[in-house]
Structure formats: structure tokens, C-alpha cells
Motif scaffolding. Structure first.
Motif, PDB file in Angstrom:
ATOM      1  N   UNK A 181      -1.840  13.205  -2.628  1.00 48.28           N
ATOM      2  CA  UNK A 181      -1.793  11.743  -2.530  1.00 48.28           C
ATOM      3  C   UNK A 181      -3.189  11.139  -2.468  1.00 48.28           C
ATOM      4  N   UNK A 182      -4.083  11.773  -1.716  1.00 45.03           N
ATOM      5  CA  UNK A 182      -5.448  11.262  -1.589  1.00 45.03           C
ATOM      6  C   UNK A 182      -6.189  11.312  -2.928  1.00 45.03           C
ATOM      7  N   UNK A 183      -5.958  12.366  -3.692  1.00 46.23           N
ATOM      8  CA  UNK A 183      -6.588  12.462  -5.023  1.00 46.23           C
ATOM      9  C   UNK A 183      -6.030  11.371  -5.932  1.00 46.23           C
ATOM     10  N   UNK A 184      -4.714  11.182  -5.925  1.00 48.44           N
ATOM     11  CA  UNK A 184      -4.093  10.121  -6.726  1.00 48.44           C
ATOM     12  C   UNK A 184      -4.636   8.754  -6.322  1.00 48.44           C
ATOM     13  N   UNK A 185      -4.828   8.571  -5.035  1.00 45.76           N
ATOM     14  CA  UNK A 185      -5.368   7.300  -4.547  1.00 45.76           C
ATOM     15  C   UNK A 185      -6.784   7.085  -5.065  1.00 45.76           C
ATOM     16  N   UNK A 186      -7.556   8.172  -5.094  1.00 42.16           N
ATOM     17  CA  UNK A 186      -8.949   8.093  -5.571  1.00 42.16           C
ATOM     18  C   UNK A 186      -9.022   7.664  -7.019  1.00 42.16           C
ATOM     19  N   UNK A 187      -8.083   8.115  -7.845  1.00 42.68           N
ATOM     20  CA  UNK A 187      -8.147   7.775  -9.270  1.00 42.68           C
ATOM     21  C   UNK A 187      -7.473   6.438  -9.579  1.00 42.68           C
ATOM     22  N   UNK A 188      -6.940   5.775  -8.555  1.00 41.80           N
ATOM     23  CA  UNK A 188      -6.362   4.451  -8.738  1.00 41.80           C
ATOM     24  C   UNK A 188      -4.870   4.422  -8.992  1.00 41.80           C
ATOM     25  N   UNK A 189      -4.193   5.550  -8.795  1.00 42.90           N
ATOM     26  CA  UNK A 189      -2.767   5.669  -9.097  1.00 42.90           C
ATOM     27  C   UNK A 189      -1.929   4.658  -8.307  1.00 42.90           C
ATOM     28  N   UNK A 190      -2.112   4.610  -6.992  1.00 43.83           N
ATOM     29  CA  UNK A 190      -1.278   3.754  -6.150  1.00 43.83           C
ATOM     30  C   UNK A 190      -1.650   2.275  -6.287  1.00 43.83           C
ATOM     31  N   UNK A 191      -2.936   2.007  -6.471  1.00 46.09           N
ATOM     32  CA  UNK A 191      -3.353   0.621  -6.670  1.00 46.09           C
ATOM     33  C   UNK A 191      -2.798   0.100  -7.993  1.00 46.09           C
ATOM     34  N   UNK A 192      -2.817   0.942  -9.017  1.00 47.59           N
ATOM     35  CA  UNK A 192      -2.212   0.584 -10.302  1.00 47.59           C
ATOM     36  C   UNK A 192      -0.731   0.250 -10.118  1.00 47.59           C
ATOM     37  N   UNK A 193      -0.018   1.079  -9.355  1.00 49.70           N
ATOM     38  CA  UNK A 193       1.410   0.859  -9.118  1.00 49.70           C
ATOM     39  C   UNK A 193       1.655  -0.447  -8.381  1.00 49.70           C
ATOM     40  N   UNK A 194       0.797  -0.744  -7.388  1.00 47.02           N
ATOM     41  CA  UNK A 194       0.956  -1.987  -6.626  1.00 47.02           C
ATOM     42  C   UNK A 194       0.715  -3.214  -7.502  1.00 47.02           C
ATOM     43  N   UNK A 195      -0.279  -3.134  -8.366  1.00 46.96           N
ATOM     44  CA  UNK A 195      -0.572  -4.253  -9.266  1.00 46.96           C
ATOM     45  C   UNK A 195       0.533  -4.421 -10.302  1.00 46.96           C
ATOM     46  N   UNK A 196       1.042  -3.304 -10.832  1.00 44.57           N
ATOM     47  CA  UNK A 196       2.157  -3.369 -11.777  1.00 44.57           C
ATOM     48  C   UNK A 196       3.361  -4.027 -11.132  1.00 44.57           C
ATOM     49  N   UNK A 197       3.641  -3.639  -9.889  1.00 41.42           N
ATOM     50  CA  UNK A 197       4.749  -4.215  -9.136  1.00 41.42           C
ATOM     51  C   UNK A 197       4.586  -5.725  -9.006  1.00 41.42           C
ATOM     52  N   UNK A 198       3.372  -6.161  -8.704  1.00 43.85           N
ATOM     53  CA  UNK A 198       3.109  -7.594  -8.547  1.00 43.85           C
ATOM     54  C   UNK A 198       3.272  -8.333  -9.876  1.00 43.85           C
ATOM     55  N   UNK A 199       2.768  -7.746 -10.952  1.00 38.61           N
ATOM     56  CA  UNK A 199       2.872  -8.383 -12.273  1.00 38.61           C
ATOM     57  C   UNK A 199       4.316  -8.491 -12.743  1.00 38.61           C
ATOM     58  N   UNK A 200       5.127  -7.476 -12.427  1.00 39.81           N
ATOM     59  CA  UNK A 200       6.532  -7.487 -12.822  1.00 39.81           C
ATOM     60  C   UNK A 200       7.308  -8.630 -12.170  1.00 39.81           C
ATOM     61  N   UNK A 201       6.805  -9.117 -11.053  1.00 38.02           N
ATOM     62  CA  UNK A 201       7.512 -10.188 -10.340  1.00 38.02           C
ATOM     63  C   UNK A 201       7.425 -11.523 -11.071  1.00 38.02           C
ATOM     64  N   UNK A 202       6.466 -11.647 -11.994  1.00 34.55           N
ATOM     65  CA  UNK A 202       6.267 -12.903 -12.734  1.00 34.55           C
ATOM     66  C   UNK A 202       6.056 -14.105 -11.821  1.00 34.55           C
ATOM     67  N   UNK A 203       5.479 -13.841 -10.636  1.00 35.27           N
ATOM     68  CA  UNK A 203       5.158 -14.928  -9.721  1.00 35.27           C
ATOM     69  C   UNK A 203       6.272 -15.296  -8.762  1.00 35.27           C
ATOM     70  N   UNK A 204       7.414 -14.631  -8.854  1.00 28.52           N
ATOM     71  CA  UNK A 204       8.521 -14.898  -7.927  1.00 28.52           C
ATOM     72  C   UNK A 204       8.259 -14.186  -6.602  1.00 28.52           C
ATOM     73  N   UNK A 205       8.221 -14.950  -5.512  1.00 26.54           N
ATOM     74  CA  UNK A 205       7.981 -14.365  -4.198  1.00 26.54           C
ATOM     75  C   UNK A 205       9.076 -13.395  -3.794  1.00 26.54           C
ATOM     76  N   UNK A 206      10.327 -13.745  -4.079  1.00 24.95           N
ATOM     77  CA  UNK A 206      11.453 -12.889  -3.717  1.00 24.95           C
ATOM     78  C   UNK A 206      11.406 -11.572  -4.489  1.00 24.95           C
ATOM     79  N   UNK A 207      11.132 -11.669  -5.810  1.00 23.20           N
ATOM     80  CA  UNK A 207      11.043 -10.443  -6.615  1.00 23.20           C
ATOM     81  C   UNK A 207       9.907  -9.558  -6.122  1.00 23.20           C
TER      82      UNK A 207
END
Length: 417
Positions: free
Chosen positions: A67-93
Motif C-alpha cells: 500500500x505504501x508503494x502504491x501511495x508513493x506512485x500516486x495510486x490512491x490519490x489518482x483514485x480519490x481524484x477520479x472519484x471526485x471527478x465522477x461525481x460531476x460536482x454533485x455533493x451527494x454523489x
């Protein structure tokens, strides 16, 4: 009995209190040696406890390194940003997607990994989005709760799962077949309860344009894409290992170290820093506290529990399952789920009721969310937030946990029936 209980309670108090920065692992090891010096546990008990927890401990180390190696290469941050973008600005989503992301991370990288790695990333994104304090707290509480409530599907998703699976000889595939439905139910009911409870703090719209693009945080695209293949191969490995009776830690620790070596060859991570930053205190915490708890077993606590569980086993299945789950949940909330899973497993050993064994796991995974000290993941979560300037006091968290946990726990336990 009184001496064993006193050592346990004093150890637990210092774990929660952490005076002058005394770390949880150090406290647990001290408690273990005090128990040995006072005759509560014997020299042979150390080997018995190690035999019970070694696979879980080594698997945990491997998962955290991966997990720490994945975090270092940006894996989890990428996932968090993708999650935010998928919401299309909807707070509930975005709120729902945050919970789903937490569920996936918890399931695949263990609850402690979710608490350690995903929490600071989510907090940073919430601040970039300029959300108010109540909204940030709502998202953080949701992320913290799902880290434990979603740690059900795989043996490696929680230390409690590994210990119990090894203790009762439950294979990887067998475990998954019993716990996949409770996992799905847990995620769904958690989303429903949290949305209803925190709906007033969930914004209608969020300005996602404030966030950078997901691909911009990836440090090495080749390694990033390879990590998906590696994760898939690792999951296949767990099933193969199950077929041949290979301990889960062989794949978890072996996979973590191999991926660390690969990332080092790509010159993406500093291996010494990764190893140094691994939460070694968690390892000492689990080993030390298990020995302290074994002193409770020697003093006869498990005999009392066996009597109660035998009585439950003679009832109809629904009562046996719900009763076992809530018993382990209450004990986990009061004295942490790590010691609870051990004494409950020991107490259940001769009862021979598989449903009660799985109910015990569910109770030990969800029940500790009723108090701040109920699970190691919650302690790590609170510690991480405190380091980032977010303080959640004891009563504020306990009130939240007591409202959310019981209904979620009840529904998930009923899915076993």
C-alpha cells in the motif's frame, strides 16, 4: 483473574492515553512482559500466541508495504481524484463515491491501510474544495466508519479475519463465499444510514474544477498500469495458495516485497524510507496485546464466554447469530477488537457453529466503531487526523458511533441467516 484483568486494563488505558508520546506498540510489549513477570502468562504462552498470530502479522506487514508503494506512485490519490471527478460536482454523489472508494481500499488493502493512507488524501482534497468544517467532518466520519465496516470480504481485509480463518482452518475461497454477501450488505446499509444521518452536512454542489486532473498525480505511468496487473495476479495467488494450503502471508508479504523491489528498480521509491515508515508499532501492538489477552484466557475469562455462547448456540439460528455478533461487538467497543477476536475464537472453538464464527468476525469488525478505541484502524484514523489539525473528541465520536453502528451491525448479521 483480578491480576490478569488489571494488567489488561492498565495496558489498554496507556494505549488510549499515550502519555508523553508513548506509542501503542511499546505499551503493549511492556504489558506483555509485565504479564509474564507476574506469572499471568508463561514462557510457552508466547509461542502459542505467536503460532496463532504470525500469519496475520506477516500478511499485515506485506499489505502495508504494498500500500505504501502504491501511495508513493500516486495510486490512491489518482483514485480519490477520479472519484471526485465522477461525481460531476454533485455533493451527494461525491459522498457516496467516497464511501465506495473507502470500501474498496479497505477490502483490498485492509482496514488499517485505508485509515493510514486514504484519510490524509481525502482530507487534503476536501480542503482544496474549500468545504466547510462540518462537511469535511461528515466526509471523514464516513471514510473512517467504512474502513472497518467494509473489511469483511477477504481473509486479508482485516487482522481479525486472518486470525480467525487460521484458528478455525477456514480457506480463502470458503471465507469469501460466506462473507461476500455480508460485505455487500454492509456497504449498502452503511451508505443509507450515513446519508440519512449526515444529509444536512452534505453540500448540494461541489466545485470539482478546483482539483487537479487525476493523471497529473501519477509519478510513473508504466508502474501505475503494471500495479493493476500485479494486484490481479496477487488475488489469483491467494486462490492458488488456498488450494495448496499455502499461508496467506506468503503471498501478502512476498507480493509486497516483490512490488517494492520492482518500484525500486523503476527508481520511483526509496526502499529504506518505505520500510522505515511502515507502521511497525502496529505489529508490536498486536503481538503484545495478544499476549496480555492470553492472560485473561489463562485466568478463565474464556470459560465464562463459552458458557454464554453455548447457551446461544442452543437457540434458533437468528438468535445465535445476532447474540454472538452483538456480544463480540460490545466487547470490541469496550476493550478493542484485537483482544476480543482472540478470546471469542478460543471460546467458540469447541461449539462447532460456523455461523457463530462468522457472526463473531462481523461483530469484531463493526462493533468497535462504537468507541474511539474499539479498533486499531480507528486509533490510527484519529491519530492521522490529529496530526493534520483535525481533532475529534471522545464524546463526539462515541455519540456518532453509537448511533450508526447498531443498525448497520444488525442488518449485516441478519444477512448470515
Amino acid at each position: 483473574m483480578l491480576l490478569a484483568i488489571s494488567i489488561f486494563l492498565i495496558t489498554l488505558i496507556f494505549i488510549i492515553w499515550q502519555p508523553r508520546g508513548l506509542q501503542i506498540g511499546t505499551t503493549s510489549v511492556i504489558g506483555a512482559f509485565v504479564a509474564y513477570l507476574l506469572g499471568v502468562v508463561s514462557y510457552n504462552d508466547f509461542f502459542i500466541v505467536f503460532d496463532i498470530v504470525w500469519d496475520a502479522t506477516f500478511a499485515f506487514i506485506g499489505i502495508i508495504i504494498f500500500s505504501l508503494v502504491l501511495d508513493e506512485i500516486g495510486f490512491f490519490e489518482w483514485a480519490a481524484l477520479k472519484m471526485a471527478k465522477f461525481s460531476n460536482g454533485s455533493g451527494l454523489k461525491m459522498f457516496v463515491y467516497t464511501i465506495l472508494l473507502g470500501a474498496l481500499v479497505s477490502a483490498l488493502f485492509a482496514n488499517d491501510g485505508a485509515a493510514l493512507i486514504l484519510t490524509p488524501i481525502l482530507l487534503a482534497k476536501m480542503r482544496i474544495l474549500k468545504l466547510n468544517v462540518k462537511t469535511i467532518l461528515a466526509f471523514l466520519l464516513a471514510g473512517g466508519f467504512i474502513s472497518d465496516s467494509a473489511s469483511l470480504p477477504f481473509v486479508f481485509s482485516n487482522l481479525t479475519n486472518i486470525v480467525t480463518a487460521n484458528y478455525f482452518g477456514i480457506g480463502f475461497s470458503e471465507y469469501l463465499s460466506h462473507m461476500l454477501l455480508p460485505f455487500v450488505v454492509s456497504v449498502i446499509i452503511t451508505i443509507i444510514v450515513l446519508v440519512l444521518l449526515l444529509r444536512n452536512d452534505i453540500p448540494k454542489r461541489v466545485d470539482i474544477e478546483l482539483l487537479s486532473s487525476a493523471n497529473s498525480v501519477i509519478k510513473n505511468k508504466t508502474l501505475f498500469y503494471f500495479s493493476w496487473v500485479f494486484l490481479a495476479l496477487l488475488l489469483v495467488g491467494y486462490f492458488i495458495g488456498d488450494h495448496y494450503g499455502i499461508p496467506i502471508s506468503v503471498f501478502a508479504l512476498g507480493g509486497g516485497l516483490i512490488f517494492l523491489l520492482i518500484a525500486t528498480l523503476f527508481k520511483t521509491v526509496e526502499p529504506v524510507a518505505i520500510i522505515k515508515n511502515a507502521p511497525w508499532q502496529v505489529v508490536w501492538f498486536s503481538l503484545g496485546l495478544y499476549i496480555v489477552v492470553y492472560g485473561l484466557k489463562n485466568a478463565g475469562l474464556t470459560d465464562y464466554l463459552t458458557t454464554v455462547l453455548l447457551s446461544l448456540s442452543r437457540q434458533e439460528e437468528t438468535i445465535a447469530i445476532v447474540g454472538t455478533g452483538f456480544l463480540s461487538a460490545i466487547l470490541s467497543a469496550l476493550m478493542n477488537n484485537m483482544p476480543t477476536i482472540m478470546i471469542m475464537d478460543i471460546a467458540l472453538k469447541d461449539i462447532g457453529n460456523d455461523a457463530m464464527i462468522y457472526a463473531n468476525i462481523i461483530g469484531c469488525n463493526l462493533g468497535p466503531k462504537m468507541t474511539p478505541f474499539g479498533s486499531l484502524a480507528t486509533l490510527l484514523w484519529l491519530h492521522t487526523l490529529n496530526q493534520k489539525g483535525v481533532k475529534i473528541d471522545f464524546w463526539e465520536y462515541t455519540k456518532f458511533g453509537l448511533i450508526v453502528t447498531p443498525p448497520v451491525l444488525l442488518v449485516v448479521l441478519l444477512s448470515l441467516v
